[in-house]
Design a protein around this motif. Structure first.
Motif, PDB file in Angstrom:
ATOM      1  N   THR A   1      -2.010  -1.947  22.080  1.00 34.87           N
ATOM      2  CA  THR A   1      -1.855  -0.489  22.025  1.00 34.87           C
ATOM      3  C   THR A   1      -0.972  -0.081  20.856  1.00 34.87           C
ATOM      4  OG1 THR A   1      -2.074  -0.371  24.438  1.00 34.87           O
ATOM      5  CG2 THR A   1      -1.093   1.521  23.311  1.00 34.87           C
ATOM      6  N   VAL A   2       0.144  -0.745  20.748  1.00 36.24           N
ATOM      7  CA  VAL A   2       1.042  -0.386  19.650  1.00 36.24           C
ATOM      8  C   VAL A   2       0.364  -0.639  18.316  1.00 36.24           C
ATOM      9  CG1 VAL A   2       3.264  -0.870  18.578  1.00 36.24           C
ATOM     10  CG2 VAL A   2       3.081  -0.820  21.050  1.00 36.24           C
ATOM     11  N   TRP A   3      -0.360  -1.726  18.233  1.00 38.47           N
ATOM     12  CA  TRP A   3      -1.084  -2.022  17.002  1.00 38.47           C
ATOM     13  C   TRP A   3      -2.053  -0.892  16.653  1.00 38.47           C
ATOM     14  CZ3 TRP A   3      -1.529  -6.835  14.082  1.00 38.47           C
ATOM     15  CH2 TRP A   3      -2.534  -6.792  13.102  1.00 38.47           C
ATOM     16  N   LYS A   4      -2.784  -0.460  17.652  1.00 36.33           N
ATOM     17  CA  LYS A   4      -3.751   0.595  17.379  1.00 36.33           C
ATOM     18  C   LYS A   4      -3.074   1.888  16.971  1.00 36.33           C
ATOM     19  CE  LYS A   4      -6.339  -0.146  21.094  1.00 36.33           C
ATOM     20  NZ  LYS A   4      -7.324  -0.640  22.007  1.00 36.33           N
ATOM     21  N   GLU A   5      -1.975   2.170  17.597  1.00 32.65           N
ATOM     22  CA  GLU A   5      -1.257   3.382  17.218  1.00 32.65           C
ATOM     23  C   GLU A   5      -0.716   3.266  15.793  1.00 32.65           C
ATOM     24  OE1 GLU A   5      -0.710   6.342  19.017  1.00 32.65           O
ATOM     25  OE2 GLU A   5      -2.352   5.466  20.168  1.00 32.65           O
ATOM     26  N   LEU A   6      -0.243   2.107  15.477  1.00 31.59           N
ATOM     27  CA  LEU A   6       0.243   1.891  14.118  1.00 31.59           C
ATOM     28  C   LEU A   6      -0.897   2.077  13.119  1.00 31.59           C
ATOM     29  CD1 LEU A   6       2.597  -1.223  14.230  1.00 31.59           C
ATOM     30  CD2 LEU A   6       3.150   1.024  13.348  1.00 31.59           C
TER      31      LEU A   6
ATOM     32  N   LEU B   1       6.308   0.324   8.126  1.00 33.92           N
ATOM     33  CA  LEU B   1       5.167   1.185   8.420  1.00 33.92           C
ATOM     34  C   LEU B   1       5.634   2.429   9.161  1.00 33.92           C
ATOM     35  CD1 LEU B   1       2.508  -1.392   9.646  1.00 33.92           C
ATOM     36  CD2 LEU B   1       2.623  -0.253   7.447  1.00 33.92           C
ATOM     37  N   LYS B   2       4.831   3.445   9.035  1.00 30.89           N
ATOM     38  CA  LYS B   2       5.155   4.688   9.725  1.00 30.89           C
ATOM     39  C   LYS B   2       4.996   4.465  11.226  1.00 30.89           C
ATOM     40  CE  LYS B   2       3.995   9.556   9.357  1.00 30.89           C
ATOM     41  NZ  LYS B   2       3.000   9.976  10.329  1.00 30.89           N
ATOM     42  N   PRO B   3       6.029   4.688  11.986  1.00 34.20           N
ATOM     43  CA  PRO B   3       5.935   4.379  13.421  1.00 34.20           C
ATOM     44  C   PRO B   3       5.086   5.427  14.141  1.00 34.20           C
ATOM     45  CG  PRO B   3       8.085   5.272  12.890  1.00 34.20           C
ATOM     46  CD  PRO B   3       7.335   5.174  11.598  1.00 34.20           C
TER      47      PRO B   3
ATOM     48  N   LYS C   1      -3.408   3.971  13.426  1.00 33.46           N
ATOM     49  CA  LYS C   1      -3.701   5.400  13.259  1.00 33.46           C
ATOM     50  C   LYS C   1      -2.727   6.041  12.287  1.00 33.46           C
ATOM     51  CE  LYS C   1      -5.059   6.170  18.019  1.00 33.46           C
ATOM     52  NZ  LYS C   1      -4.652   6.968  19.180  1.00 33.46           N
ATOM     53  N   GLU C   2      -1.482   5.648  12.415  1.00 31.36           N
ATOM     54  CA  GLU C   2      -0.472   6.275  11.560  1.00 31.36           C
ATOM     55  C   GLU C   2      -0.492   5.741  10.151  1.00 31.36           C
ATOM     56  OE1 GLU C   2       1.871   8.656  12.139  1.00 31.36           O
ATOM     57  OE2 GLU C   2       0.943   9.036  14.074  1.00 31.36           O
ATOM     58  N   ASN C   3      -1.038   4.576   9.975  1.00 31.24           N
ATOM     59  CA  ASN C   3      -0.999   3.941   8.666  1.00 31.24           C
ATOM     60  C   ASN C   3      -2.392   3.464   8.282  1.00 31.24           C
ATOM     61  OD1 ASN C   3       2.198   3.498   8.273  1.00 31.24           O
ATOM     62  ND2 ASN C   3       1.657   3.081  10.395  1.00 31.24           N
ATOM     63  N   LYS C   4      -3.300   4.396   8.328  1.00 30.72           N
ATOM     64  CA  LYS C   4      -4.715   4.033   8.125  1.00 30.72           C
ATOM     65  C   LYS C   4      -4.926   3.250   6.852  1.00 30.72           C
ATOM     66  CE  LYS C   4      -7.898   7.345  10.235  1.00 30.72           C
ATOM     67  NZ  LYS C   4      -7.136   8.179  11.041  1.00 30.72           N
ATOM     68  N   GLU C   5      -4.426   3.805   5.763  1.00 30.14           N
ATOM     69  CA  GLU C   5      -4.694   3.171   4.479  1.00 30.14           C
ATOM     70  C   GLU C   5      -4.183   1.747   4.455  1.00 30.14           C
ATOM     71  OE1 GLU C   5      -4.233   7.117   1.747  1.00 30.14           O
ATOM     72  OE2 GLU C   5      -3.305   5.241   1.085  1.00 30.14           O
ATOM     73  N   PHE C   6      -2.994   1.595   4.968  1.00 33.34           N
ATOM     74  CA  PHE C   6      -2.414   0.263   4.932  1.00 33.34           C
ATOM     75  C   PHE C   6      -3.295  -0.725   5.674  1.00 33.34           C
ATOM     76  CE2 PHE C   6       0.713  -2.987   4.793  1.00 33.34           C
ATOM     77  CZ  PHE C   6       0.588  -3.664   5.988  1.00 33.34           C
ATOM     78  N   PHE C   7      -3.705  -0.334   6.861  1.00 34.81           N
ATOM     79  CA  PHE C   7      -4.490  -1.270   7.655  1.00 34.81           C
ATOM     80  C   PHE C   7      -5.866  -1.515   7.064  1.00 34.81           C
ATOM     81  CE2 PHE C   7      -2.210  -2.675  11.372  1.00 34.81           C
ATOM     82  CZ  PHE C   7      -1.116  -1.852  11.380  1.00 34.81           C
TER      83      PHE C   7
ATOM     84  N   SER D   1       0.778  -1.232   0.000  1.00 33.77           N
ATOM     85  CA  SER D   1       0.000   0.000   0.000  1.00 33.77           C
ATOM     86  C   SER D   1       0.802   1.270   0.000  1.00 33.77           C
ATOM     87  CB  SER D   1      -0.930   0.039   1.190  1.00 33.77           C
ATOM     88  OG  SER D   1      -0.152   0.233   2.350  1.00 33.77           O
ATOM     89  N   HIS D   2       2.070   1.224   0.224  1.00 28.25           N
ATOM     90  CA  HIS D   2       2.774   2.502   0.276  1.00 28.25           C
ATOM     91  C   HIS D   2       3.833   2.548  -0.803  1.00 28.25           C
ATOM     92  CE1 HIS D   2       0.997   4.025   3.930  1.00 28.25           C
ATOM     93  NE2 HIS D   2       1.016   2.813   4.388  1.00 28.25           N
TER      94      HIS D   2
END
Lengths: 425, 83
Positions: B49-54, A400-402, B56-62, A313-314
């Motif tokens: 938590t880290v997953w959720k933060e990731l 991925l963007k951290p 957020k930062e990589n919405k499209e990817f997820f 995707s990126h």
């Protein structure tokens, strides 16, 4: 000659007049007198048309019908110079109107009301809306220039990098599994591509991605196993508690110089670039293949860090700094017919290894069921995890963007975790 | 092991790395939490938590990732072949 064959049928009994249309000079005594229009009894003509036995004939293609009228007109102009041309044109136009209105009546109204001359004219005025006269004129042309019916002929498409990049963009936008060729075609907006071209390219793309993911996952487990077999130096250090404290935590000390920094979207399948890249790789094999020199020699190349992000995707995302980026410019050649480059095993990483590290046993062709299946094997997962823990300097597979550390910490504290790493696991 | 910011950062980075590996294996967040807890002794809440933060930062990817996973779930036999 004036081809009024449909009309002719109806008017056989009116031989005098209909025969007149066959344009034999002798049978058109009236023509020579100049009262052509007067002599033609159009009322009779159309009455004939309204006859039941005429209409079935008119089931024929309006285009063909119109053809007749047009060609008839032309022919008559050419072959019958004795007839004044303007009169012929009149006849011709009348013929067209007849044909048009007849087809109109055939197509539209279906009524068999007698069509008077005036009605023809008035209907003709409405004709512009009705496609049949236009069809009549353009029928032949359109049939001559019609597009190749989809599916019957395949034009060879040259998938240039630019073209492919647009393709990938369109696919990513739609979601690779949801991407439908017709939508991709729309998004790409290239009209010389057919849906079929897109469909076959999409199929290749998807299978290619799967191979990439498979290979990447396989690499993780292979590398782990190799580490264990190679003396277990790293394996022995299975210190789950401390790796993140290790000073080497973070990114590798130095980006290997001379890493061919290909843009991810770039060189998929493009012959020239592939060739140049291909020339680079063999050179790098012995002197300094970047990855093996950076990491322990027995360790094959990193698990295709770029591949998933490449395809997933990126495409535009630059990998995190310090992460050697190895897009697989050579992957396509063995999979896709377009590039003539041959002899390159799909991932350059794997190609480098046999010579440099001599340890990679997988040329990439004998992959078992990839762990990216619905149920990843526990061993692979375990191996991958162990790898991360023992070698924290490894690049992230997806890049991925951290998230920001602060936001993570805040969130953790909200969940009740105040210290990270937690003292009690 | 303290709450030193650099060690926190390193830890979080490691967790992110582990999560990414799990994603390579097409795992869900829950599967990932379980695997990391089992194999790397990481508390599931931290993983989540880290997953959720990731995310957020990589919405499209997820988002794309979730779609893919759904696809695979509904088409189990074609997960390897062309899909």
């Amino acid at each position: 000659m004036l081809a009024v064959s449909p009309l002719r049928n109806a008017n056989n009994e009116r031989e005098g007049e209909m025969e007149g249309f066959s344009m034999e000079g002798s049978e058109f005594p009236d023509f020579s007198s100049g009262n052509l229009l007067d002599s033609i009894d159009f009322d009779d003509l159309f009455v004939g048309i309204s006859d039941g036995d005429v209409l079935p004939d008119l089931e024929m293609d309006p285009e063909i019908l119109a053809e007749f009228s047009v060609s008839a007109g032309e022919e008559s102009e050419v072959n019958r110079p004795s007839i004044s041309s303007e009169k012929l044109e009149d006849i011709e136009s009348k013929q067209e109107k007849v044909a048009a209105s007849v087809s109109a009546s055939d197509l539209g109204s279906g009524s068999s009301s007698p069509i008077q001359g005036e009605e023809i004219v008035s209907r003709r005025n409405h004709e512009p809306v009705n496609p049949s006269p236009k069809d009549g004129d353009k029928g032949r042309k359109s049939m001559a220039n019609s597009k190749n019916p989809p599916g019957k002929r395949k034009v060879k498409v040259d998938w240039t990098p630019e073209l492919h990049r647009r393709f990938v963009q369109a696919v990513e936008q739609l979601g690779v599994d949801k991407a439908v060729p017709s939508r991709i075609l729309e998004l790409m907006g290239i009209d010389c591509l057919t849906r079929h071209n897109i469909a076959s390219h999409l199929q290749k793309y998807r299978s290619h991605r799967k191979h990439l993911l498979a290979r990447e996952a396989e690499a993780a487990s292979w590398s782990q196993r190799r580490q264990m077999y190679a003396g277990g130096v790293a394996a022995g250090k299975r210190d789950h508690l401390n790796p993140w404290i290790a000073p080497t935590m973070g990114f590798p000390p130095a980006v290997p110089p001379g890493v061919p920094h290909f843009r991810p979207l770039h060189v998929w399948g493009h012959p020239s670039v592939d060739q140049s890249a291909m020339h680079m790789w063999p050179k790098h094999l012995t002197p300094s293949p970047p990855p093996p020199h950076t990491w322990p020699p027995a360790h094959p190349l990193p698990p295709a860090p770029a591949d998933p992000s490449f395809w997933i995707s990126h495409p535009h995302q630059v990998p995190t700094p310090g992460t050697p980026f190895f897009p697989p410019p050579h992957l396509p050649p063995t999979r896709f017919p377009t590039p003539p480059v041959a002899g390159i095993p799909p991932p350059p990483m794997y190609k480098v290894d046999p010579t440099a590290a001599g340890a990679v046993a997988v040329p990439g062709q004998s992959l078992p069921q990839p762990p990216s299946d619905v149920h990843p094997s526990k061993e692979s997962v375990d191996a991958a995890i162990g790898d991360v823990l023992s070698k924290p300097w490894l690049p992230l597979p997806l890049g991925l963007k951290p998230p920001s550390v602060d936001s993570v910490m805040v969130e953790l504290q909200r969940q009740g975790i105040s210290k990270v790493p937690p003292t009690c696991a | 092991m303290g709450s030193d910011s650099s060690s926190s950062a390193q830890y979080i980075h490691m967790v992110q790395h582990l999560i990414e590996e799990c994603i390579v294996f097409n795992m869900s967040k829950e599967e990932c939490m379980e695997a990391l807890s089992k194999h790397a002794n990481i508390k599931p809440v931290i993983t989540s938590t880290v997953w959720k933060e990731l995310e957020k930062e990589n919405k499209e990817f997820f988002e794309a990732y979730e779609k893919r996973r759904e696809e695979k779930r509904s088409k189990p036999e074609s997960s390897q072949s062309q899909s």
